[in-house]
Design a protein around this motif. Structure first.
Motif, PDB file in Angstrom:
ATOM      1  N   LEU B  24      57.538  52.535 -69.630  1.00  0.00           N
ATOM      2  CA  LEU B  24      58.262  53.343 -70.616  1.00  0.00           C
ATOM      3  C   LEU B  24      58.352  54.790 -70.152  1.00  0.00           C
ATOM      4  N   ALA B  25      57.255  55.306 -69.605  1.00  0.00           N
ATOM      5  CA  ALA B  25      57.262  56.685 -69.103  1.00  0.00           C
ATOM      6  C   ALA B  25      58.342  56.858 -68.034  1.00  0.00           C
ATOM      7  N   ASP B  26      58.427  55.889 -67.122  1.00  0.00           N
ATOM      8  CA  ASP B  26      59.442  55.945 -66.057  1.00  0.00           C
ATOM      9  C   ASP B  26      60.851  55.916 -66.633  1.00  0.00           C
ATOM     10  N   LYS B  27      61.054  55.056 -67.631  1.00  0.00           N
ATOM     11  CA  LYS B  27      62.390  54.929 -68.231  1.00  0.00           C
ATOM     12  C   LYS B  27      62.785  56.215 -68.942  1.00  0.00           C
ATOM     13  N   LEU B  28      61.823  56.826 -69.645  1.00  0.00           N
ATOM     14  CA  LEU B  28      62.118  58.082 -70.340  1.00  0.00           C
ATOM     15  C   LEU B  28      62.445  59.180 -69.330  1.00  0.00           C
ATOM     16  N   ARG B  29      61.765  59.161 -68.198  1.00  0.00           N
ATOM     17  CA  ARG B  29      62.086  60.146 -67.135  1.00  0.00           C
ATOM     18  C   ARG B  29      63.510  59.908 -66.650  1.00  0.00           C
ATOM     19  N   GLY B  30      63.860  58.643 -66.505  1.00  0.00           N
ATOM     20  CA  GLY B  30      65.213  58.300 -66.070  1.00  0.00           C
ATOM     21  C   GLY B  30      66.280  58.775 -67.046  1.00  0.00           C
ATOM     22  N   LEU B  31      65.889  58.924 -68.306  1.00  0.00           N
ATOM     23  CA  LEU B  31      66.833  59.391 -69.329  1.00  0.00           C
ATOM     24  C   LEU B  31      66.812  60.912 -69.470  1.00  0.00           C
ATOM     25  N   GLY B  32      66.062  61.562 -68.587  1.00  0.00           N
ATOM     26  CA  GLY B  32      66.104  63.023 -68.557  1.00  0.00           C
ATOM     27  C   GLY B  32      64.901  63.725 -69.155  1.00  0.00           C
ATOM     28  N   ASP B  33      63.937  62.970 -69.684  1.00  0.00           N
ATOM     29  CA  ASP B  33      62.751  63.623 -70.235  1.00  0.00           C
ATOM     30  C   ASP B  33      61.740  63.889 -69.129  1.00  0.00           C
ATOM     31  N   SER B  34      60.922  64.916 -69.374  1.00  0.00           N
ATOM     32  CA  SER B  34      59.812  65.184 -68.472  1.00  0.00           C
ATOM     33  C   SER B  34      58.581  64.551 -69.127  1.00  0.00           C
TER      34      SER B  34
END
Lengths: 174, 146
Positions: B24-34
Motif C-alpha cells: 500500500l505504501a508503494d502504491k500511495l507513492r505511485g499516486l504522488g504521496d510521500s
C-alpha cells in the motif's frame, strides 16, 4: 484431480472437512498447507492420499495453487477476503467455498464458486464429485479470474484510501 | 501529502499484514504521496516518541489496530500528536471481541482515529459496534501477495 487447501489448521478454518472428504476420493490427491492445533490429530486421521506440507512460504502456496485443479476455502465464520481465497480467484481456480459470513454477497454459487454448508464434509464431497467435470472446473475458474480482475485491483483500493485521507486532511486544515 | 505509515513487524516473512502495508505504501507513492514507513515494535514503547519527526507529516496512517495504533492514539489523546490519524483494520484486530488486549487497543483508538479503513466487509458493522464513527470498506489487495 488435485485438491489444495491452505489455512491455519484450527477448528475455525475447518481443515477436518477436507481430510474427511478425502476418504471418498482415494484416487485424488489432497494437499494441505498450514500448521496449527489440528495438524497432528488430522495427520493421524488422514488417508494416504492427503499430503500435509506444514507452514510454507507464499511462493510455495502459489506453486501449489498453480498445480491444483480445485481449491477449498472452508472457514466457518468468514471467507471474504481471505488471502488464500483471493489467490485462488487470481489464479482462476475452481473453488469450493463454505457458505459463511458475507461470501454470498460477493460470490455467486455456480458462477464464481461452489458453495457448501459450513462444517459439512459430506456436502463437500458432493461438490468435489461435481468438479471431476473438467468443463465445470474451467467455467468456474474463468469466472473466478474475471471476478478478481474486476473487483480486487490494488490500484482502485489505493486511490480510494488516498482520496478519503486527502479529504480528511483538508478538513482538518480548515 | 506526506504520510507517516506505522507498520509493525516490518520484514517478518510470516506476516501478511506487514507485506500488504508495504505494498500500500508503494502504491500511495505511485499516486504522488510521500510515504515513510515507520517500523514499530515493542521496543518502540521504551523509546521517546519521535514527536519532531511526526510534525513533518500531514497525517499518520497505522497498519492494524494493535499495540501500535493504541500507542499513537494515546499520543493523540495527550495532544502530543496534532495530525489526522488513520488506521487500516485487517481482521481479528477489529473482529475478535473475545480478546481483552484487542478490546483494550480498540477502546483507546476509537475516540481519536479519524478514519478507519477495513479490508473485509464484515468488519464495517463490527467497527461501528466498537464505536468508530468513520469506517470505510476497501476491497482487500491480498492478491498482490500472490
Amino acid at each position: 484431480m488435485r485438491i489444495f487447501y491452505a489455512a491455519r489448521l484450527i477448528p475455525l478454518k475447518d481443515p477436518a472437512s477436507i481430510v474427511y472428504a478425502a476418504h471418498y476420493f482415494p484416487n485424488d490427491k489432497f494437499v494441505v498447507a498450514g500448521d496449527g492445533s489440528e495438524l497432528e490429530r488430522l495427520k493421524s486421521e488422514a488417508g494416504v492420499n492427503v499430503k500435509f506440507l506444514g507452514w510454507v512460504s507464499q511462493k510455495r502456496i502459489i506453486e501449489e495453487m498453480e498445480k491444483a485443479d480445485v481449491f477449498c476455502q472452508l472457514c466457518k465464520v468468514e471467507n471474504i477476503w481471505s488471502s488464500s481465497l483471493v489467490c485462488a480467484l487470481k489464479h482462476g481456480k475452481a473453488i469450493i467455498c463454505s457458505d459463511a459470513g458475507l461470501s454470498r454477497r460477493f460470490l455467486e454459487s455456480g458462477i464464481h464458486v461452489l458453495f457448501v454448508p459450513v462444517g459439512n464434509h459430506v456436502r463437500l464431497a458432493d461438490a468435489l464429485e461435481k468438479l471431476h467435470n473438467k468443463k465445470l472446473r474451467g467455467f468456474l475458474g474463468e469466472n473466478a479470474k474475471r471476478f478478481y480482475l474486476e473487483n480486487l485491483d490494488v490500484d482502485v483500493s489505493a486511490r480510494y484510501i488516498k482520496g478519503l485521507m486527502e479529504v480528511a486532511v483538508r478538513a482538518e486544515q480548515k | 501529502m506526506k504520510i507517516g505509515f506505522v507498520v509493525a513487524r516490518v520484514g517478518d516473512e510470516r506476516n501478511d499484514i506487514q507485506k500488504l502495508s508495504v505494498i500500500l505504501a508503494d502504491k500511495l507513492r505511485g499516486l504522488g504521496d510521500s510515504v515513510d514507513v515507520l517500523p514499530f515494535n515493542r521496543k518502540s514503547l521504551l523509546k521517546l516518541p519521535p514527536l519532531l519527526k511526526l510534525r513533518g507529516y500531514n497525517a499518520i496512517l497505522i497498519s492494524n489496530v494493535g499495540l501500535q495504533c493504541a500507542y499513537y492514539s494515546l499520543l493523540k489523546h495527550l495532544h502530543l500528536l496534532g495530525k489526522p490519524l488513520f488506521a487500516v483494520g485487517f481482521g481479528s484486530d477489529i473482529r475478535d471481541f473475545g480478546n481483552s488486549w484487542i478490546n483494550f487497543f480498540n477502546r483507546i483508538s476509537v475516540g481519536v482515529v479519524d478514519l478507519l479503513f477495513v479490508v473485509n466487509p464484515d468488519l464495517e458493522a463490527l467497527a461501528f459496534k466498537r464505536g468508530y464513527k468513520s469506517v470505510y470498506y476497501v476491497p482487500s489487495w491480498a492478491g498482490e501477495l500472490t
